[in-house]
Design a protein around this motif. Structure first.
Motif, PDB file in Angstrom:
ATOM      1  N   CYS A   1     -18.354  45.244   7.483  1.00 32.76           N
ATOM      2  CA  CYS A   1     -18.484  46.389   6.578  1.00 32.76           C
ATOM      3  C   CYS A   1     -19.964  46.769   6.506  1.00 32.76           C
ATOM      4  O   CYS A   1     -20.826  46.094   7.070  1.00 32.76           O
ATOM      5  CB  CYS A   1     -17.959  46.040   5.186  1.00 32.76           C
ATOM      6  SG  CYS A   1     -18.943  44.776   4.344  1.00 32.76           S
TER       7      CYS A   1
ATOM      8  N   HIS B   1     -21.404  47.306   0.588  1.00 31.77           N
ATOM      9  CA  HIS B   1     -19.966  47.508   0.361  1.00 31.77           C
ATOM     10  C   HIS B   1     -19.527  46.665  -0.845  1.00 31.77           C
ATOM     11  O   HIS B   1     -20.090  45.599  -1.108  1.00 31.77           O
ATOM     12  CB  HIS B   1     -19.215  47.075   1.623  1.00 31.77           C
ATOM     13  CG  HIS B   1     -17.757  47.405   1.620  1.00 31.77           C
ATOM     14  ND1 HIS B   1     -16.826  46.705   0.877  1.00 31.77           N
ATOM     15  CD2 HIS B   1     -17.066  48.353   2.301  1.00 31.77           C
ATOM     16  CE1 HIS B   1     -15.619  47.201   1.102  1.00 31.77           C
ATOM     17  NE2 HIS B   1     -15.734  48.210   1.953  1.00 31.77           N
TER      18      HIS B   1
ATOM     19  N   SER C   1      -7.437  46.649   0.956  1.00 30.37           N
ATOM     20  CA  SER C   1      -7.458  47.640  -0.123  1.00 30.37           C
ATOM     21  C   SER C   1      -8.443  48.768   0.191  1.00 30.37           C
ATOM     22  O   SER C   1      -8.533  49.738  -0.553  1.00 30.37           O
ATOM     23  CB  SER C   1      -7.817  46.973  -1.461  1.00 30.37           C
ATOM     24  OG  SER C   1      -9.149  46.470  -1.419  1.00 30.37           O
ATOM     25  N   TYR C   2      -9.153  48.633   1.316  1.00 26.23           N
ATOM     26  CA  TYR C   2     -10.086  49.657   1.789  1.00 26.23           C
ATOM     27  C   TYR C   2      -9.578  50.222   3.116  1.00 26.23           C
ATOM     28  O   TYR C   2      -8.798  49.566   3.823  1.00 26.23           O
ATOM     29  CB  TYR C   2     -11.485  49.065   1.967  1.00 26.23           C
ATOM     30  CG  TYR C   2     -12.088  48.620   0.662  1.00 26.23           C
ATOM     31  CD1 TYR C   2     -12.786  49.513  -0.141  1.00 26.23           C
ATOM     32  CD2 TYR C   2     -11.924  47.300   0.218  1.00 26.23           C
ATOM     33  CE1 TYR C   2     -13.324  49.109  -1.363  1.00 26.23           C
ATOM     34  CE2 TYR C   2     -12.454  46.895  -1.000  1.00 26.23           C
ATOM     35  CZ  TYR C   2     -13.152  47.810  -1.777  1.00 26.23           C
ATOM     36  OH  TYR C   2     -13.666  47.419  -2.990  1.00 26.23           O
TER      37      TYR C   2
ATOM     38  N   THR D   1      -9.083  51.168   6.962  1.00 19.44           N
ATOM     39  CA  THR D   1      -9.413  50.505   8.223  1.00 19.44           C
ATOM     40  C   THR D   1      -9.734  51.572   9.267  1.00 19.44           C
ATOM     41  O   THR D   1      -9.122  52.639   9.285  1.00 19.44           O
ATOM     42  CB  THR D   1      -8.241  49.651   8.717  1.00 19.44           C
ATOM     43  OG1 THR D   1      -7.064  50.472   8.828  1.00 19.44           O
ATOM     44  CG2 THR D   1      -7.964  48.501   7.761  1.00 19.44           C
TER      45      THR D   1
ATOM     46  N   SER E   1     -19.242  54.806   4.940  1.00 18.09           N
ATOM     47  CA  SER E   1     -18.115  54.753   4.013  1.00 18.09           C
ATOM     48  C   SER E   1     -17.840  53.314   3.584  1.00 18.09           C
ATOM     49  O   SER E   1     -18.573  52.387   3.942  1.00 18.09           O
ATOM     50  CB  SER E   1     -16.866  55.334   4.689  1.00 18.09           C
ATOM     51  OG  SER E   1     -16.416  54.454   5.722  1.00 18.09           O
ATOM     52  N   ASN E   2     -16.736  53.142   2.872  1.00 16.94           N
ATOM     53  CA  ASN E   2     -16.265  51.799   2.514  1.00 16.94           C
ATOM     54  C   ASN E   2     -15.182  51.307   3.462  1.00 16.94           C
ATOM     55  O   ASN E   2     -14.490  50.325   3.164  1.00 16.94           O
ATOM     56  CB  ASN E   2     -15.726  51.782   1.076  1.00 16.94           C
ATOM     57  CG  ASN E   2     -16.848  51.758   0.052  1.00 16.94           C
ATOM     58  OD1 ASN E   2     -17.975  51.349   0.355  1.00 16.94           O
ATOM     59  ND2 ASN E   2     -16.556  52.217  -1.160  1.00 16.94           N
ATOM     60  N   ALA E   3     -15.033  51.955   4.597  1.00 18.42           N
ATOM     61  CA  ALA E   3     -14.064  51.502   5.591  1.00 18.42           C
ATOM     62  C   ALA E   3     -14.514  50.166   6.176  1.00 18.42           C
ATOM     63  O   ALA E   3     -15.705  49.835   6.204  1.00 18.42           O
ATOM     64  CB  ALA E   3     -13.924  52.535   6.702  1.00 18.42           C
TER      65      ALA E   3
END
Length: 249
Positions: free
Chosen positions: A116, A120, A135-136, A138, A185-187
């Protein structure tokens, strides 16, 4: 409506054209390494690890060889080799191993880690579960169903298309694109760690402490059985093997 002769041409024409294409290819092979061409296709990971570097070596050592390269998933790559559209593929071997018309050679089986961006929400945790990570979003290319067997917790989240490909929420085609999306991003994504070594040192990315030890890269060469390996293809395969060995496991 085609005549009787027209039907014969329609039925046999494709075979004749394919046969003539193979004849032209064999004649070109006789010209040697420095005049040939190479049509190849690879998956995102081998492209980033060895294929692009091997193309560079081809250009440096054999500047008259023409290379046509594309990055696609393993199913399309296997179909292209079977159809004679590409001389060789460097992809996941799952779709090719059961085909009696294809030869395969495994060149990498290595663990994949989850990473990540630095900062993050998961980056400060001492331990992270697969459920936490999922929960994030992919991001990545398509994966095989082997991934579900490696990460059973992924099953409730899996989106599988009609060709048996596991789809990430954010589908992209290259490793550079994966890194760009993760950085912005938080991907999260799976990665072969040497591919982000520099970014980890610079504090851009970090590996998450998730136990996915069975999540692995498995890819290699695919080519049509009985087809003459051209000098340019042989040289390219040699370069790929050398580069892959330099990365280790």
């Amino acid at each position: 409506e085609p005549t009787v002769f027209g039907r014969i041409l329609l039925d046999r024409g494709a075979l004749l054209i394919d046969g003539f294409s193979e004849l032209r290819r064999e004649i070109k092979l006789a010209q040697g390494l420095d005049i040939g061409d190479l049509r190849l296709v690879s998956g995102p990971f081998p492209a980033a690890i060895s294929v692009e570097r091997a193309i560079g070596r081809m250009a440096a050592q054999h500047p008259n060889v023409t290379v046509d390269s594309a990055v696609v998933d393993w199913i399309l790559a296997t179909e292209d080799v079977l159809a004679g559209k590409r001389d060789i593929a460097i992809v996941e071997l799952l779709a090719a191993e059961s085909s009696p018309d294809l030869e395969t050679e495994l060149i990498r089986s290595s663990p994949i880690r989850v990473f990540c961006r630095n900062g993050h929400p998961l980056s400060k945790r001492a331990s992270v579960t697969v459920e936490d990570a999922l929960s994030y979003p992919t991001v990545g290319s398509t994966y095989t169903l082997r991934t579900i067997h490696s990460i059973p917790a992924l099953r409730p989240h899996a989106v599988i298309d009609d060709k048996g490909r596991l789809q990430p929420q954010l589908k992209v085609d290259t490793i550079d694109a994966v890194k760009t999306v993760v950085a912005a991003s938080n991907a999260i994504a799976g990665i072969f760690p040497p591919l982000i070594e520099r970014e980890i040192q610079e504090g851009v990315f970090q590996l998450l402490p998730i136990d996915v030890s069975d999540f692995r890269l498995n890819y290699g060469f695919i080519w049509r059985k009985g087809r003459t390996i051209s000098p340019s293809m042989r040289a390219f395969m040699s370069y790929v093997r050398e580069i892959e060995s330099s990365f280790g496991d």
